[in-house]
Design a protein around this motif. Sequence first.
Motif, short mmCIF file in Angstrom:
data_model
loop_
_atom_site.label_atom_id
_atom_site.label_comp_id
_atom_site.label_asym_id
_atom_site.label_seq_id
_atom_site.Cartn_x
_atom_site.Cartn_y
_atom_site.Cartn_z
N GLY A 107 4.12 -2.05 -5.70
CA GLY A 107 3.67 -1.93 -4.83
C GLY A 107 3.42 -3.21 -4.12
O GLY A 107 3.01 -4.58 -5.38
N VAL A 108 4.22 -3.54 -3.42
CA VAL A 108 4.48 -5.41 -3.10
C VAL A 108 3.54 -6.54 -3.21
O VAL A 108 2.92 -7.06 -3.42
N ILE A 109 2.26 -6.19 -2.18
CA ILE A 109 0.99 -6.19 -2.23
C ILE A 109 0.35 -6.67 -3.61
O ILE A 109 -0.24 -7.95 -3.48
N GLU A 110 0.41 -5.24 -4.31
CA GLU A 110 -0.42 -5.67 -5.81
C GLU A 110 0.74 -6.90 -6.41
O GLU A 110 0.26 -8.00 -7.20
N VAL A 154 5.14 -3.57 4.28
CA VAL A 154 4.92 -5.48 4.16
C VAL A 154 6.58 -5.46 4.68
O VAL A 154 6.68 -6.19 5.16
N LYS A 155 7.92 -4.94 3.95
CA LYS A 155 8.85 -5.00 4.27
C LYS A 155 9.43 -4.09 5.41
O LYS A 155 10.60 -4.70 5.65
N LEU A 168 11.77 -7.52 -5.96
CA LEU A 168 12.32 -8.50 -4.32
C LEU A 168 11.42 -8.77 -3.58
O LEU A 168 11.38 -10.00 -2.93
N GLY A 169 10.60 -7.20 -3.02
CA GLY A 169 9.70 -7.37 -2.10
C GLY A 169 8.56 -8.53 -2.35
O GLY A 169 7.69 -10.05 -1.59
N GLN A 229 9.82 -2.84 -5.60
CA GLN A 229 9.09 -2.98 -5.83
C GLN A 229 8.80 -2.22 -7.03
O GLN A 229 9.74 -1.03 -7.22
N ASP A 267 3.24 -0.46 0.91
CA ASP A 267 1.65 -0.83 1.48
C ASP A 267 1.76 -1.08 3.25
O ASP A 267 2.20 -2.14 3.60
N ARG A 270 10.76 0.52 -7.23
CA ARG A 270 12.26 1.23 -6.47
C ARG A 270 13.35 0.33 -5.91
O ARG A 270 12.91 -0.50 -5.67
#
Lengths: 128, 375
Positions: B35-38, A63-64, B234-235, B32, A38, B20
Amino acid sequence: MANVPAGLRYSKEHEWIKVEGNVGTIGITDFAQHQLGDVVFVELPPVGRVLKAHEQFGVVESVKTVSDLYTPVAGKVVAVNEALEGAPETVNTSAYEDGWIVKIELSNPGDLDALLDAAAYEAHIKED
Amino acid sequence: MEENLKRTPLFEMHLKHGARMVPFGGWEMPVQYTGVIEEHKAVREQAGLFDVSHMGEFEVKGPQALDLIQLVSVNNASKLAVGQIQYSLMCYENGTVVDDILVYRLGENHYWLVVNAGNIDKDWDWITYCKERAGLTNLELTNISHEIGQVAIQGPLAAKILQPLVPNVVLDELKFYWAKTGVSVAGIRVPVLSRTGYTGEDGFEIYCKQEDAVAIWEALLEAGEDDGLVPAGLGARDTLRFEAKLPLYGHEINDLVTPLEAGLGFAVKLKKGTDFIGRAALEAQKANGLEKKLVGFEMIDRGIPRQGYEIAKDGTVVGSVTTGTMSPTLGKNIGLGYVPVALSELGTEFDVIIRGKAVKAKVVETPFYQPRYYR
């Protein structure tokens, strides 16, 4: 599989460039946006800045992670995609269209010869 | 991928879900899936499933079990009822942090210490050293990390999803920071089930035998399908814990800062009645006052703070960022960092140095996200 449109030129650092006349539109590839995840921030250069080939001109952050952007060609920045400031996720959703990052007026069109075509870039990302 | 990375029993599951994988604390872990946000939003709104099998567990049993824990832990474990859990830290003599831990009291003289994955060896060496130095022989101390898998289900729908799989437990009666032993999850006997987590949401952590981790993981995912349960990496775990201001070793805490500086004074019980390692230093620091302090801040100008970025005031570097990102819940660029106490008041402005540029930020109230625990 990552989308690699024909007709564009690619750098090994995962930028694409589409040339019309003497102006190249530059963005990051579908492979790159997928690797980043993202996208939440894009730092754009000022219009008018003169860049050498392979010079760092901006930053894209997920984000990361924080990743530098490099221009594949030398030239002057003639436009930046200001819409990315409010909607950086466009880099994820439309890497080759609405997610373009800068337009550069080429000072040395010969720079393009050093870049990869779609087939060569596809081979490159398979090695990665 | 680096050599010699350890894999959890759920490694194949992560690949199956398209994760990943990245190195983390010596482990190959999913950062993730989609996706991290989702995944972050799924945990805040429904529920997420985390593989936390990399965490370490030390078992302490016997008549002197409590004595050892009281010696190495800054919190007061003598207050724990059977089934109760406590957040604590282990400190060095100078008051800086060895690791942050959870102390589980599972029986009369029976405890588990849950430690960070990247610190398992260091913590084990430290505790065994402290035990021998203090001459504590009437107890059994065992590193059971390699036998135990751990799956965390986190989010407002966690209890609803888990309840049908634990028919012999009334989850409404299991409050935050309490545990049950000898419970079956999806028909599989597990050593410990606790109402704990690292996301700022309600949720549970299931400690299972390594060989049972896959079956439990699959049973939970199936049970939660209709409620929007998704695997989370972990993200998302990092952005979730960060919004709730839960510290992460290597970021907010390390062997250069004390729990008092990190804002974890609530876990430091100087008057617990028994001496503990680091007590004298922490008492002195409390008496003399702190020089630096962990604060939360929000960027005023454009830019994302990241760990290690300098914090400056009027052109002078005064501190540094420990964690920063774009907050998926708040949609703002926020960070945690250490600053001199004089700059820790709410509303104080300072600069974060981002790629050589001073970018304005201000101190805001923390946690950024108010946790929703079941108490």
